[in-house]
Scaffold this active site. Sequence first.
Site, PDB file in Angstrom:
ATOM      1  N   ASP A 199      -4.042   9.242   3.891  1.00 22.34           N
ATOM      2  CA  ASP A 199      -4.437   8.988   2.500  1.00 22.34           C
ATOM      3  C   ASP A 199      -5.053   7.588   2.432  1.00 22.34           C
ATOM      4  O   ASP A 199      -4.479   6.653   1.905  1.00 22.34           O
ATOM      5  CB  ASP A 199      -3.192   9.075   1.617  1.00 22.34           C
ATOM      6  CG  ASP A 199      -3.434   8.600   0.201  1.00 22.34           C
ATOM      7  OD1 ASP A 199      -4.539   8.840  -0.320  1.00 22.34           O
ATOM      8  OD2 ASP A 199      -2.529   7.979  -0.379  1.00 22.34           O
ATOM      9  N   HIS A 230      -4.135  13.493  -0.975  1.00 22.34           N
ATOM     10  CA  HIS A 230      -2.689  13.710  -0.981  1.00 22.34           C
ATOM     11  C   HIS A 230      -2.237  15.032  -0.389  1.00 22.34           C
ATOM     12  O   HIS A 230      -1.140  15.506  -0.697  1.00 22.34           O
ATOM     13  CB  HIS A 230      -2.157  13.576  -2.405  1.00 22.34           C
ATOM     14  CG  HIS A 230      -2.130  12.170  -2.892  1.00 22.34           C
ATOM     15  ND1 HIS A 230      -1.431  11.762  -3.997  1.00 22.34           N
ATOM     16  CD2 HIS A 230      -2.699  11.050  -2.396  1.00 22.34           C
ATOM     17  CE1 HIS A 230      -1.586  10.464  -4.187  1.00 22.34           C
ATOM     18  NE2 HIS A 230      -2.366  10.020  -3.223  1.00 22.34           N
ATOM     19  N   ASP A 241      -7.940   6.404   1.151  1.00 22.51           N
ATOM     20  CA  ASP A 241      -8.648   5.935  -0.033  1.00 22.51           C
ATOM     21  C   ASP A 241      -9.987   5.273   0.277  1.00 22.51           C
ATOM     22  O   ASP A 241     -10.252   4.147  -0.138  1.00 22.51           O
ATOM     23  CB  ASP A 241      -7.749   5.003  -0.860  1.00 22.51           C
ATOM     24  CG  ASP A 241      -6.557   5.745  -1.444  1.00 22.51           C
ATOM     25  OD1 ASP A 241      -6.765   6.489  -2.415  1.00 22.51           O
ATOM     26  OD2 ASP A 241      -5.451   5.618  -0.912  1.00 22.51           O
ATOM     27  N   GLU A 288       1.415  13.023 -10.739  1.00 19.58           N
ATOM     28  CA  GLU A 288       0.602  13.084  -9.509  1.00 19.58           C
ATOM     29  C   GLU A 288       1.466  13.329  -8.275  1.00 19.58           C
ATOM     30  O   GLU A 288       2.367  12.561  -7.960  1.00 19.58           O
ATOM     31  CB  GLU A 288      -0.166  11.763  -9.339  1.00 19.58           C
ATOM     32  CG  GLU A 288      -1.031  11.733  -8.088  1.00 19.58           C
ATOM     33  CD  GLU A 288      -1.839  10.449  -7.963  1.00 19.58           C
ATOM     34  OE1 GLU A 288      -1.677   9.533  -8.796  1.00 19.58           O
ATOM     35  OE2 GLU A 288      -2.631  10.357  -7.000  1.00 19.58           O
ATOM     36  N   TRP A 315       2.501   8.169 -11.139  1.00 14.29           N
ATOM     37  CA  TRP A 315       2.671   8.330  -9.691  1.00 14.29           C
ATOM     38  C   TRP A 315       3.764   7.372  -9.241  1.00 14.29           C
ATOM     39  O   TRP A 315       3.763   6.204  -9.625  1.00 14.29           O
ATOM     40  CB  TRP A 315       1.382   8.033  -8.913  1.00 14.29           C
ATOM     41  CG  TRP A 315       1.673   8.060  -7.435  1.00 14.29           C
ATOM     42  CD1 TRP A 315       1.863   9.183  -6.667  1.00 14.29           C
ATOM     43  CD2 TRP A 315       1.895   6.942  -6.566  1.00 14.29           C
ATOM     44  NE1 TRP A 315       2.190   8.820  -5.377  1.00 14.29           N
ATOM     45  CE2 TRP A 315       2.226   7.459  -5.290  1.00 14.29           C
ATOM     46  CE3 TRP A 315       1.883   5.553  -6.758  1.00 14.29           C
ATOM     47  CZ2 TRP A 315       2.505   6.629  -4.194  1.00 14.29           C
ATOM     48  CZ3 TRP A 315       2.167   4.727  -5.666  1.00 14.29           C
ATOM     49  CH2 TRP A 315       2.465   5.267  -4.407  1.00 14.29           C
TER      50      TRP A 315
HETATM   51  C1  RNT Z   1      -1.076   6.698  -4.659  1.00 15.05           C
HETATM   52  C2  RNT Z   1      -1.736   7.421  -5.771  1.00 15.05           C
HETATM   53  C3  RNT Z   1      -1.973   6.609  -7.013  1.00 15.05           C
HETATM   54  C4  RNT Z   1      -2.463   5.217  -6.727  1.00 15.05           C
HETATM   55  C5  RNT Z   1      -2.834   4.436  -7.964  1.00 15.05           C
HETATM   56  C6  RNT Z   1      -3.053   2.992  -7.660  1.00 15.05           C
HETATM   57  O1  RNT Z   1      -0.985   7.443  -3.533  1.00 15.05           O
HETATM   58  O2  RNT Z   1      -2.923   7.989  -5.323  1.00 15.05           O
HETATM   59  O3  RNT Z   1      -2.818   7.316  -7.850  1.00 15.05           O
HETATM   60  O4  RNT Z   1      -3.541   5.227  -5.856  1.00 15.05           O
HETATM   61  O5  RNT Z   1      -1.881   4.624  -8.918  1.00 15.05           O
HETATM   62 ZN    ZN Z   2      -4.159   8.890  -6.810  1.00 14.07          ZN
END
Ligand code: RNT
Ligand code: ZN
Length: 418
Positions: free
Chosen positions: A293, A261, A295, A225, A184
């Site tokens: 996003d 995402h 998390d 990703e 990513w």
């Molecule tokens: C970031 C991505 C990625 C990160 C990690 C820390 O938007 O989701 O996967 O969260 O690599």
């Molecule tokens: Zn991620």
Amino acid sequence: MSTPAYALAHEAYAAIGVDLEKALATLAATPISLHCWQGDDVGGFERAGATLEGGGIQATGNYPGKARTLAELRQDLDTALSLIPGKHRLNLHAIYGDFGGKKVERNAIGPEHFRSWIDWAKQRGLGLDFNPTCFSHPLANDGFTLSHRDAAVRQFWIEHAIACRRIGAAMGQALGTPTVTNVWIPDGHKDLPADRKGPRERLEASLDAVFKEPIDERIHRDAVECKLFGIGSESYVVGSHEFYLGYAATRKKTLCLDMGHFHPTESVADKVSSVLQYVPYLLLHVSRGVRWDSDHVVLLDDPTRALFEELVRGGFLPRTAIGLDYFDASINRVAAWVLGTRNALKCLLLALLEPSARLRELEAAGDHTGRLVLLEELKTLPFAAVWAEHCRRQNVPGDRAWLPTVQKYEREHLAQRK
Ligand code: RNT
Ligand code: ZN
């Protein structure tokens, strides 16, 4: 000895044609890859006291007790793993290497810096997954890495990603289970770009350079990703969904779908059967975006349930690696791991407890009324007794019994970290 509640649940599920023992066997055999970065807000161990910098993602909160050293992170992980049923995996980022206090440039890291993690994982019977870290670095601070217009900067990140693939392969080889190394990158523009094409052309070429060396799929898989937008890249992200879908389909790579995402109303669950028609393998970043996003900790909620339902209904579990990706710094970080992983497992179990043959029969017969009624009534079957039985068999505390262990650990260890 199973509980009377489990015996009743057994009867209730058998009545609709669901085999609990089969479901529990599949659940026990499905690993979830725990993301190491929940333990320290994506800081890593390149420098003492490092914090997540720049680059499209952000951890918020300042709950006390974050892991400051490798030893602390491992101790926290051991505590979390002792409260999660089943055998799982650990997902490491390149900045979490065992650098012994020395500065090692990202393009110079090697399996030797992850030897102690491999030993740690081997002792516990865990698999490892891996990620290049293309952020929190001076050469990432202008928001571009593998798609940078400066060839020297691109080359640095290409070398870093190549080093990471070799580390991933060494992990997979040593542990006898393939490591998924996921790329990513944060690359993108805060404001409207004049050129959307150039960075994507450069990213494609960089990725081809990264993946040039063939690695046996029995020890290692490459994942990419995608993302719709990031903090500081609101107007344009180079590695969009369409970009990586095309890349993964043409290069036969693993596509990583992160639940945070996409547009908030898009269903990631609905993408599973579409993309798996064209890419060989899927990596999931199970997460929860809240408005952005963000998390947040994974919940037992409808989007997560729908995602696992799709994996089970489509028979896709053998072609999917399940990882978690959230970083909440506002609550106890060990509890965040335990709760999110247990919730992901609960969503999987709920999906495994569907009477899929019956639902398909109703659908094939055009009985959409019966299908909807059955789907709704499944929600009140005695799922809790089946989950409790799984925890009991796997020797971990049930619901309402694990948090006191985390609280005790917080008092005795986390609270001492000042
Ligand atoms: C970031 C991505 C990625 C990160 C990690 C820390 O938007 O989701 O996967 O969260 O690599
Ligand atoms: Zn991620």
